[in-house]
Design a protein around this motif. Structure first.
Motif, PDB file in Angstrom:
ATOM      1  N   LEU A 577      48.715 -73.772  54.843  1.00 54.03           N
ATOM      2  CA  LEU A 577      47.339 -74.160  55.389  1.00 54.03           C
ATOM      3  C   LEU A 577      47.284 -75.619  55.342  1.00 54.03           C
ATOM      4  N   VAL A 578      46.861 -75.912  56.731  1.00 52.90           N
ATOM      5  CA  VAL A 578      47.026 -77.229  56.980  1.00 52.90           C
ATOM      6  C   VAL A 578      45.704 -77.507  57.756  1.00 52.90           C
ATOM      7  N   HIS A 579      45.444 -79.100  57.795  1.00 45.31           N
ATOM      8  CA  HIS A 579      44.124 -79.291  58.533  1.00 45.31           C
ATOM      9  C   HIS A 579      44.490 -79.117  59.941  1.00 45.31           C
ATOM     10  N   THR A 580      43.584 -78.871  60.842  1.00 52.48           N
ATOM     11  CA  THR A 580      43.748 -78.588  62.149  1.00 52.48           C
ATOM     12  C   THR A 580      44.473 -79.682  62.845  1.00 52.48           C
ATOM     13  N   SER A 581      43.910 -80.988  62.504  1.00 57.00           N
ATOM     14  CA  SER A 581      44.374 -81.997  63.369  1.00 57.00           C
ATOM     15  C   SER A 581      45.997 -82.525  62.826  1.00 57.00           C
ATOM     16  N   LYS A 582      46.382 -81.794  61.771  1.00 55.87           N
ATOM     17  CA  LYS A 582      47.838 -82.011  61.397  1.00 55.87           C
ATOM     18  C   LYS A 582      48.863 -80.827  61.593  1.00 55.87           C
ATOM     19  N   ALA A 583      47.986 -79.628  62.158  1.00 58.93           N
ATOM     20  CA  ALA A 583      49.011 -78.542  62.115  1.00 58.93           C
ATOM     21  C   ALA A 583      50.153 -78.619  62.833  1.00 58.93           C
ATOM     22  N   VAL A 584      50.362 -79.329  64.169  1.00 58.07           N
ATOM     23  CA  VAL A 584      51.427 -79.101  65.043  1.00 58.07           C
ATOM     24  C   VAL A 584      52.211 -79.825  64.583  1.00 58.07           C
ATOM     25  N   GLN A 585      51.976 -81.239  63.998  1.00 56.03           N
ATOM     26  CA  GLN A 585      52.813 -82.329  63.293  1.00 56.03           C
ATOM     27  C   GLN A 585      53.516 -81.722  62.206  1.00 56.03           C
ATOM     28  N   GLU A 586      52.765 -80.925  61.248  1.00 56.90           N
ATOM     29  CA  GLU A 586      53.555 -80.246  60.324  1.00 56.90           C
ATOM     30  C   GLU A 586      54.355 -79.279  60.472  1.00 56.90           C
ATOM     31  N   ALA A 587      53.825 -78.606  61.588  1.00 56.64           N
ATOM     32  CA  ALA A 587      54.809 -77.472  62.209  1.00 56.64           C
ATOM     33  C   ALA A 587      56.309 -77.917  62.595  1.00 56.64           C
ATOM     34  N   LYS A 588      56.108 -78.968  63.316  1.00 59.14           N
ATOM     35  CA  LYS A 588      57.091 -79.669  64.015  1.00 59.14           C
ATOM     36  C   LYS A 588      58.317 -80.013  62.937  1.00 59.14           C
ATOM     37  N   GLU A 589      57.720 -80.754  61.835  1.00 56.92           N
ATOM     38  CA  GLU A 589      58.313 -81.256  60.612  1.00 56.92           C
ATOM     39  C   GLU A 589      59.101 -80.094  59.929  1.00 56.92           C
ATOM     40  N   MET A 590      58.431 -79.172  59.899  1.00 58.27           N
ATOM     41  CA  MET A 590      59.148 -77.871  59.183  1.00 58.27           C
ATOM     42  C   MET A 590      59.998 -77.181  59.810  1.00 58.27           C
ATOM     43  N   CYS A 591      59.975 -77.162  61.134  1.00 61.55           N
ATOM     44  CA  CYS A 591      60.911 -76.520  61.881  1.00 61.55           C
ATOM     45  C   CYS A 591      62.219 -77.462  62.000  1.00 61.55           C
ATOM     46  N   VAL A 592      62.252 -78.514  61.826  1.00 57.23           N
ATOM     47  CA  VAL A 592      63.566 -79.633  61.914  1.00 57.23           C
ATOM     48  C   VAL A 592      63.911 -79.135  60.475  1.00 57.23           C
ATOM     49  N   LYS A 593      63.153 -78.896  59.781  1.00 59.35           N
ATOM     50  CA  LYS A 593      63.839 -78.893  57.999  1.00 59.35           C
ATOM     51  C   LYS A 593      64.650 -77.443  58.158  1.00 59.35           C
ATOM     52  N   LEU A 594      63.985 -76.715  58.717  1.00 58.12           N
ATOM     53  CA  LEU A 594      64.747 -75.263  58.800  1.00 58.12           C
ATOM     54  C   LEU A 594      66.121 -75.423  59.690  1.00 58.12           C
ATOM     55  N   ARG A 595      65.856 -75.927  60.744  1.00 59.28           N
ATOM     56  CA  ARG A 595      67.289 -76.107  61.323  1.00 59.28           C
ATOM     57  C   ARG A 595      68.140 -76.842  60.949  1.00 59.28           C
ATOM     58  N   ASP A 596      67.974 -77.944  60.149  1.00 61.31           N
ATOM     59  CA  ASP A 596      69.125 -78.426  59.075  1.00 61.31           C
ATOM     60  C   ASP A 596      69.524 -77.782  57.851  1.00 61.31           C
ATOM     61  N   ASN A 597      68.690 -76.704  57.350  1.00 63.51           N
ATOM     62  CA  ASN A 597      69.010 -76.164  56.329  1.00 63.51           C
ATOM     63  C   ASN A 597      69.395 -74.675  56.435  1.00 63.51           C
ATOM     64  N   VAL A 598      69.107 -73.885  57.364  1.00 56.94           N
ATOM     65  CA  VAL A 598      69.244 -72.516  57.700  1.00 56.94           C
ATOM     66  C   VAL A 598      70.824 -72.581  57.936  1.00 56.94           C
ATOM     67  N   PRO A 599      71.581 -71.599  57.490  1.00 54.05           N
ATOM     68  CA  PRO A 599      73.136 -71.808  57.765  1.00 54.05           C
ATOM     69  C   PRO A 599      73.031 -71.022  59.141  1.00 54.05           C
ATOM     70  N   ARG A 600      74.070 -71.604  59.849  1.00 50.55           N
ATOM     71  CA  ARG A 600      74.424 -71.233  61.129  1.00 50.55           C
ATOM     72  C   ARG A 600      74.961 -69.684  61.222  1.00 50.55           C
ATOM     73  N   GLN A 601      74.768 -68.905  62.257  1.00 52.76           N
ATOM     74  CA  GLN A 601      75.518 -67.686  62.125  1.00 52.76           C
ATOM     75  C   GLN A 601      76.552 -67.721  63.487  1.00 52.76           C
ATOM     76  N   LEU A 602      76.795 -66.341  63.906  1.00 51.16           N
ATOM     77  CA  LEU A 602      77.527 -66.207  65.252  1.00 51.16           C
ATOM     78  C   LEU A 602      76.520 -66.247  66.434  1.00 51.16           C
ATOM     79  N   PHE A 603      75.674 -66.197  66.232  1.00 55.86           N
ATOM     80  CA  PHE A 603      74.516 -65.935  67.216  1.00 55.86           C
ATOM     81  C   PHE A 603      73.459 -67.325  67.123  1.00 55.86           C
ATOM     82  N   LEU A 604      72.741 -67.294  68.268  1.00 54.22           N
ATOM     83  CA  LEU A 604      71.716 -68.419  68.351  1.00 54.22           C
ATOM     84  C   LEU A 604      70.248 -67.878  67.428  1.00 54.22           C
TER      85      LEU A 604
END
Length: 673
Positions: A577-604
């Motif tokens: 739960l985040v303030h509306t003014s920061k929702a997109v920024q927080e969402a982008k930062e978390m997506c980058v975190k997930l991209r860097d931490n979730v192990p790669r698979q044989l598919f996209l």
């Protein structure tokens, strides 16, 4: 056994009496029992029997019980020491214990009243402690009850209840650091409670002390006259005698009446595995003896008094507690939920009006706690339950996660409270735990008769972001706010103001302290300061800024729920739960975190952040590709194209049916604070 008698604090007229068991010192008509140490260190033990009054020729029925019946209210002083972190509160308490003869003088005495390992490591007080001191002043013995309280704002309510058991405080200020944020908060807490305040300047022996400058700050901030400020060195014991004299002269005796019905304030409690909850009480009126039956004004439960005593600083039994005195009781209370801080105790047949201001503790920060290994679930459960027995302010709810397994969602008074609890789990029980990112409680108002009937109320307290109701039925969201106090050198004013504005705060007040320091008060959302605010504040101020905050109620806010999907599968544990003014920024930062931490698979793998049904951020985790054309050594190009086409079709099918298993290590890296 031959004993060596240590006499401390006695002036003239001392005679040594010898009995079969103890050596006693008589001053005038009062029999004092001092500290006795055997000559062999291995047999060392200290007997605490201060202020034992005996009629001539009469022996004690129980040598371990002390009679306090002749301690007049006029010669009792109840006080506390309040200070910012690391200003020397625990060191001063050690010197007071030594000077009054409670403990022997020793270089090993350090933080005697701070009994927990976390208290010693962090240099903070977590649990309130009491110590009864006896001091001779002008041929009269005074009972001085020192109540050592936590100083951090997380324990604001406990501090206020502990201070309500006193009539005065020692306001301790570091001569090298000056007035700090918690100094201000503690001063006004004592001032609003109409307590006598003794300003004391500590660490005057250090070369870096700024005595005159700090005295001027005290005058500017609190209108304290320079001649009222005592100057001491708690480390070296300088000025302790004058401080004790000031305590006796400036702090009034407790306003009470021993003839009225028994009435006591419960200001702290702890759990003993043999005795149950042990309660620290300040007796307002009347008296209490072993065998009496008492009632809790809050729970209305009856409890027989099994044991009475006072802390010296170890538990010392007494036959009764009288009006104005501070002590502990053992009354068959099963846990600290039956001994709530701020409660009023009275005798069964003599009901009284409860003390005002009582409220049940209200957690403000929530976090998930999971065992790193599910095989340790039951051991962790026992550890948490035992710690909660000592802390009634923690709220416990069972929680579960598809990834992290079974666990709990715990509510704490604040960030420090949470950190201390988790540190105790690791130190005292060797627990290996996963702690999710902390969140704050939101009050959500809903509309519609069916919806209100389904939830049972029109206002829901949301502790877990994943439990937020459908936005379509929400009429209003309220978030908790705090009033933050920052004291900093003037040169960092601009950077700190920018930081607070980035955290959705606004400046409410600004006061100049001396020539180069400034006090600023901001109104901030609690959600914005629970994670990295303090670290950023220290970084931009080179460690010179101090921060303190207090509850400022709830305020309407525009809050958005952000969810995260991995290949269109929602992962509830990542919801926020985040303030509306920061929702997109927080969402982008978390997506980058997930991209860097979730192990790669044989598919996209597509990592998506959604607000409602709309995707607001996306990252792709590239697949691990196998080179299917490695064996094509030249030849027809159609063979190569066919192999690549088959591979693409298989990967497409795999992506549709493939299940992504996110390891715990990934969640630890993403969710941990």
């Amino acid at each position: 056994m031959k004993m060596r008698l240590l006499l401390r604090g006695f002036t003239g007229g001392v005679r040594i009496l010898q009995s079969e068991t103890y050596l006693l010192a008589r001053v005038g008509t009062n029999l004092k029992c001092c500290q006795f140490l055997p000559k062999k260190p291995t047999l060392c033990r200290t007997l605490y029997l201060s202020s034992v009054r005996l009629k001539k020729g009469k022996a004690l029925e129980d040598e371990n019980i002390v009679d306090l019946s002749e301690n007049s209210v006029d010669f009792i002083r109840n006080f506390s020491i309040i200070a910012h972190i690391d200003h020397g509160k625990s060191t001063l308490a050690d010197r007071l214990l030594e000077f009054t003869g409670v403990i022997p003088e020793s270089a090993k005495n350090a933080q005697v009243l701070d009994k927990l390992q976390v208290e010693r490591e962090r240099g903070i007080t977590v649990k309130a402690q009491t110590a009864t001191l006896f001091h001779m002043y002008k041929d009269q013995e005074y009972m001085l009850n020192l109540i050592d309280t936590p100083g951090h704002v997380d324990f604001h309510y406990e501090v206020s209840r502990s201070l309500s058991a006193t009539q005065g405080v020692i306001l301790l200020v570091d001569a090298t650091q000056g007035v700090q944020a918690q100094t201000v908060a503690n001063f006004y807490l004592a001032f609003e409670a109409n307590l006598a305040i003794i300003p004391v300047l500590n660490k005057i022996d250090l070369k870096t002390s700024k005595t005159e400058q700090v005295i001027e700050e005290l005058n500017t901030m609190f209108d304290i006259e320079p001649e009222e400020v005592l100057q001491i060195s708690a480390k070296l014991g300088i000025g302790i005698d004058k401080l004790l004299e000031a305590v006796i002269q400036k702090i009034p005796p407790p306003p009470c009446d021993v003839e009225k019905p028994f009435k006591a304030l419960l200001f702290d409690s702890w759990f003993d595995k043999y005795q149950g909850a042990v309660a620290n009480i300040a007796v307002k009126d009347g008296s209490l003896k072993k065998g009496d039956e008492i009632v809790s004004a809050y729970t209305q439960k009856r409890h027989p008094v099994m044991e009475l005593g006072f802390m010296h600083p170890l538990p010392t039994k007494t036959n009764a507690l009288y009006a104005g005195q501070v002590g502990y009781i053992v009354a068959n209370m099963r846990n600290t939920k039956e001994a709530l801080i701020g409660d009023t105790l009275y005798k069964v047949k003599s009901p009284v009006e409860p003390f005002p201001g009582f409220r049940a503790p209200k957690p403000m920060v929530f976090a998930g706690v999971f065992p790193a290994d599910q095989g340790e679930y039951f051991n962790l459960k026992v550890a948490i339950e035992r710690l909660i027995l000592n802390d009634s302010s923690i709220e416990l709810n069972v929680d579960s996660s598809d990834v992290l397994g079974q666990g709990w969602r715990l509510g704490f008074l604040g960030i420090l409270h949470m950190e201390v609890f988790n540190q105790r789990l690791e130190q005292e029980y060797d627990a290996n735990i996963i702690i999710t990112s902390p969140s704050v409680p939101y009050r959500v108002k809903i509309f519609g008769e069916k919806n209100i009937k389904m939830y049972g109320t029109d206002e829901i307290m949301v502790l877990n972001p994943s439990k937020l109701p459908n936005p379509a039925i929400i009429s209003e969201v309220l978030e908790p706010m705090v009033q933050g106090t920052v004291i900093t050198p003037s040169e960092y004013r601009k950077d700190i103001t920018t930081l607070c504005q980035d955290k959705r705060g606004h400046l409410e007040e600004e006061i100049h302290i001396g020539e180069d320091r400034i006090l600023m008060k901001f109104i901030l959302p609690l959600n914005e300061i629970v994670l990295d605010f303090f670290d950023k504040l220290k970084a931009i101020s080179s460690g010179y800024a101090s921060f303190d905050y207090e509850d400022h109620g709830y305020q309407q806010s525009q809050v958005t729920k952000v969810t995260f999907n991995l290949n269109d599968h929602e992962v509830e544990e990542l919801s926020m739960l985040v303030h509306t003014s920061k929702a997109v920024q927080e969402a982008k930062e978390m997506c980058v975190k997930l991209r860097d931490n979730v192990p790669r698979q044989l598919f996209l793998i597509a990592v998506q952040a959604r607000i409602g049904g709309q995707v607001v951020a996306r990252e792709n985790i590239k697949p691990m590709k196998k080179d299917v054309t490695a064996k094509c050594y030249g030849g027809d190009i159609t063979r190569r194209k066919k192999l690549l086409k088959n591979q693409a079709e298989k990967l497409k099918k795999m992506r549709k049916i493939g299940k992504i298993t996110v390891p715990k290590e990934t969640f630890i890296n993403i969710l941990k604070r």
